[in-house]
Scaffold this motif. Structure first.
Motif, short mmCIF file in Angstrom:
data_model
loop_
_atom_site.label_atom_id
_atom_site.label_comp_id
_atom_site.label_asym_id
_atom_site.label_seq_id
_atom_site.Cartn_x
_atom_site.Cartn_y
_atom_site.Cartn_z
N VAL A 54 0.83 -1.00 -0.11
CA VAL A 54 0.01 0.03 -0.21
C VAL A 54 0.75 1.16 0.05
CG1 VAL A 54 -1.89 1.42 1.21
CG2 VAL A 54 -1.82 -1.13 1.28
N LEU A 55 0.92 1.95 -1.08
CA LEU A 55 1.80 3.06 -1.38
C LEU A 55 1.13 4.43 -1.64
CD1 LEU A 55 5.01 3.68 -1.91
CD2 LEU A 55 4.50 3.07 -4.28
N ASP A 56 1.64 5.45 -0.71
CA ASP A 56 1.45 6.65 -0.79
C ASP A 56 2.03 7.31 -1.90
OD1 ASP A 56 0.09 9.12 -0.43
OD2 ASP A 56 1.74 9.88 0.83
N VAL A 57 1.31 8.25 -2.76
CA VAL A 57 2.15 8.69 -4.10
C VAL A 57 2.90 9.99 -3.69
CG1 VAL A 57 1.69 10.04 -6.08
CG2 VAL A 57 0.21 7.83 -5.77
N PRO A 79 2.34 -6.83 -5.86
CA PRO A 79 0.99 -5.87 -6.31
C PRO A 79 1.26 -4.71 -5.36
CG PRO A 79 0.53 -8.25 -5.83
CD PRO A 79 1.74 -8.19 -5.42
N ILE A 80 0.83 -3.56 -6.12
CA ILE A 80 1.02 -2.08 -5.63
C ILE A 80 -0.52 -1.59 -5.56
CG2 ILE A 80 2.05 -0.14 -5.55
CD1 ILE A 80 4.22 -1.31 -6.84
N LEU A 81 -1.13 -1.19 -4.34
CA LEU A 81 -2.27 -0.36 -4.11
C LEU A 81 -1.85 0.97 -3.94
CD1 LEU A 81 -5.58 -1.35 -2.68
CD2 LEU A 81 -4.61 1.07 -2.58
N GLY A 99 2.57 1.28 -13.49
CA GLY A 99 2.82 0.00 -13.02
C GLY A 99 1.86 -0.22 -11.59
N ALA A 100 1.04 0.46 -11.23
CA ALA A 100 0.24 0.24 -10.04
C ALA A 100 -0.94 -0.82 -10.42
CB ALA A 100 -0.65 1.34 -9.39
N ASP A 101 -1.48 -1.61 -9.59
CA ASP A 101 -2.49 -2.62 -9.81
C ASP A 101 -3.74 -2.06 -9.36
OD1 ASP A 101 -1.33 -5.51 -10.03
OD2 ASP A 101 0.19 -4.60 -8.93
N ASP A 102 -3.85 -1.12 -8.38
CA ASP A 102 -5.25 -0.40 -8.17
C ASP A 102 -4.86 1.02 -7.43
OD1 ASP A 102 -7.76 0.12 -7.88
OD2 ASP A 102 -7.89 -1.57 -6.53
N TYR A 103 -5.86 1.69 -7.20
CA TYR A 103 -5.47 3.37 -6.97
C TYR A 103 -6.97 3.77 -6.20
CZ TYR A 103 -4.01 8.06 -8.14
OH TYR A 103 -3.44 9.08 -8.28
N LEU A 104 -6.46 4.32 -4.81
CA LEU A 104 -7.54 4.75 -3.98
C LEU A 104 -7.26 6.07 -3.65
CD1 LEU A 104 -10.26 3.95 -2.58
CD2 LEU A 104 -8.48 2.92 -0.60
N PRO A 110 -11.60 2.97 5.38
CA PRO A 110 -10.63 1.99 5.62
C PRO A 110 -11.32 0.59 5.25
CG PRO A 110 -10.67 3.30 7.46
CD PRO A 110 -11.69 3.74 6.50
N ARG A 111 -12.39 0.33 5.42
CA ARG A 111 -13.14 -0.85 4.86
C ARG A 111 -13.19 -1.00 3.04
NH1 ARG A 111 -18.91 0.22 7.29
NH2 ARG A 111 -18.67 2.42 6.22
N GLU A 112 -13.15 0.00 2.53
CA GLU A 112 -12.96 -0.03 1.20
C GLU A 112 -11.54 -0.46 0.84
OE1 GLU A 112 -13.26 2.51 -3.30
OE2 GLU A 112 -13.80 3.53 -1.07
N LEU A 113 -10.31 0.15 1.65
CA LEU A 113 -9.02 -0.16 1.53
C LEU A 113 -8.91 -1.67 1.71
CD1 LEU A 113 -6.15 0.43 1.02
CD2 LEU A 113 -6.07 0.83 3.57
N ALA A 114 -9.52 -2.16 2.74
CA ALA A 114 -9.42 -3.58 3.08
C ALA A 114 -9.94 -4.39 1.96
CB ALA A 114 -10.25 -3.98 4.28
N LEU A 115 -11.32 -4.07 1.44
CA LEU A 115 -11.88 -4.75 0.44
C LEU A 115 -10.90 -4.93 -0.98
CD1 LEU A 115 -14.35 -6.31 -1.01
CD2 LEU A 115 -15.19 -3.98 -1.32
N ARG A 116 -10.34 -3.70 -1.45
CA ARG A 116 -9.50 -3.78 -2.53
C ARG A 116 -8.36 -4.56 -2.38
NH1 ARG A 116 -10.09 1.13 -6.16
NH2 ARG A 116 -12.09 2.32 -5.82
N ILE A 117 -7.56 -4.40 -1.14
CA ILE A 117 -6.62 -5.30 -0.76
C ILE A 117 -6.97 -6.71 -1.00
CG2 ILE A 117 -5.22 -6.34 0.92
CD1 ILE A 117 -5.13 -3.63 2.11
#
Length: 231
Positions: A54-57, A79-81, A99-104, A110-117
């Motif tokens: 999980v990576l901050d831009v 994998p990188i979110l 090259g990211a796999d997803d973007y939030l 936080p529940r959406e973050l967990a779901l995306r992970i």
């Protein structure tokens, strides 16, 4: 691999958010390691393997986009979110282009973050259904279970998104899939058509002898994409 066994690397220069994410994700059953910047993330990645980052831009020094691009260029396929305060479509597309796999976008639930992970981890896991046999793409062969391209030059690793796109097309080889169908199969229906186009462009660089004149991954105007494997 189960969700609870997944080891996440959370990279963010905001110490408060970093601590909150570490606590929340641990409560969700993940193992969590944190890093405050790209240099610390590189050190952590060099010490062990992670199931997802999980990576901050926006970070001082090397940004998340720069780190992602560098990792992909050197064959790192974790994998990188991406997390960012910039949530405009062009910003999301930039994440996928690097090259990211997803973007939030921040702020997020936080529940959406967990779901995306969990969605990314599920996508990256070996398929539970009947395995896809090796797919020939000229002198290369795609191994769906490993997410690898094998050819005369050796092994080429694919990102989770690239592998998911290739699996979706290969399972329906010779059939045109719309961008919406492809996005759904990749597990990122909210990413939109442009994100699919970006992933196709990145994939063509890896599977096509000449990406400007595709032999295998064809665009069907106004309809979508089709994969035509072969020698």
């Amino acid at each position: 691999m189960t969700d609870s066994a997944a080891h996440l690397l959370v990279v963010d220069d905001d110490s408060r958010l970093r601590a909150l994410l570490q606590r929340f994700l641990a409560e969700q059953g993940f193992r969590v390691t944190v890093a405050g910047d790209a240099a610390a993330a590189r050190q952590a990645l060099g010490a062990m393997e992670y199931d997802l980052m999980v990576l901050d831009v926006m970070m001082p020094g090397e940004t998340g986009l720069e780190l992602t691009e560098s990792l992909r260029r050197t064959g790192q396929d974790v994998p990188i979110l991406m997390l960012t305060a910039a949530g405009a479509p062009d910003d999301r597309i930039a994440g996928f282009e690097h090259g990211a796999d997803d973007y939030l976008a921040k702020p997020f639930d936080p529940r959406e973050l967990a779901l995306r992970i969990r969605t990314i981890l599920k996508r990256a896991a070996p398929p539970a259904s009947a395995p896809l046999p090796p797919v020939q793409l000229g002198l290369r062969w795609f191994d769906a279970e490993r997410g690898e391209l094998r050819g005369p030059e050796g092994v080429t690793r694919l990102t989770g998104g690239e592998a998911a796109l290739l699996v979706a097309l290969a399972r329906r080889g010779g059939e045109v899939l719309s961008r919406e169908e492809i996005a759904a199969a990749m597990g990122t229906p909210e990413a939109g058509e442009r994100a699919v186009d970006v992933t196709v462009t990145r994939l063509r660089r890896k599977i096509e002898p000449d990406p400007r004149e595709p032999r295998f991954l064809h665009t069907v105007r106004h309809k979508g994409y089709v994969l035509r494997p072969g020698a």
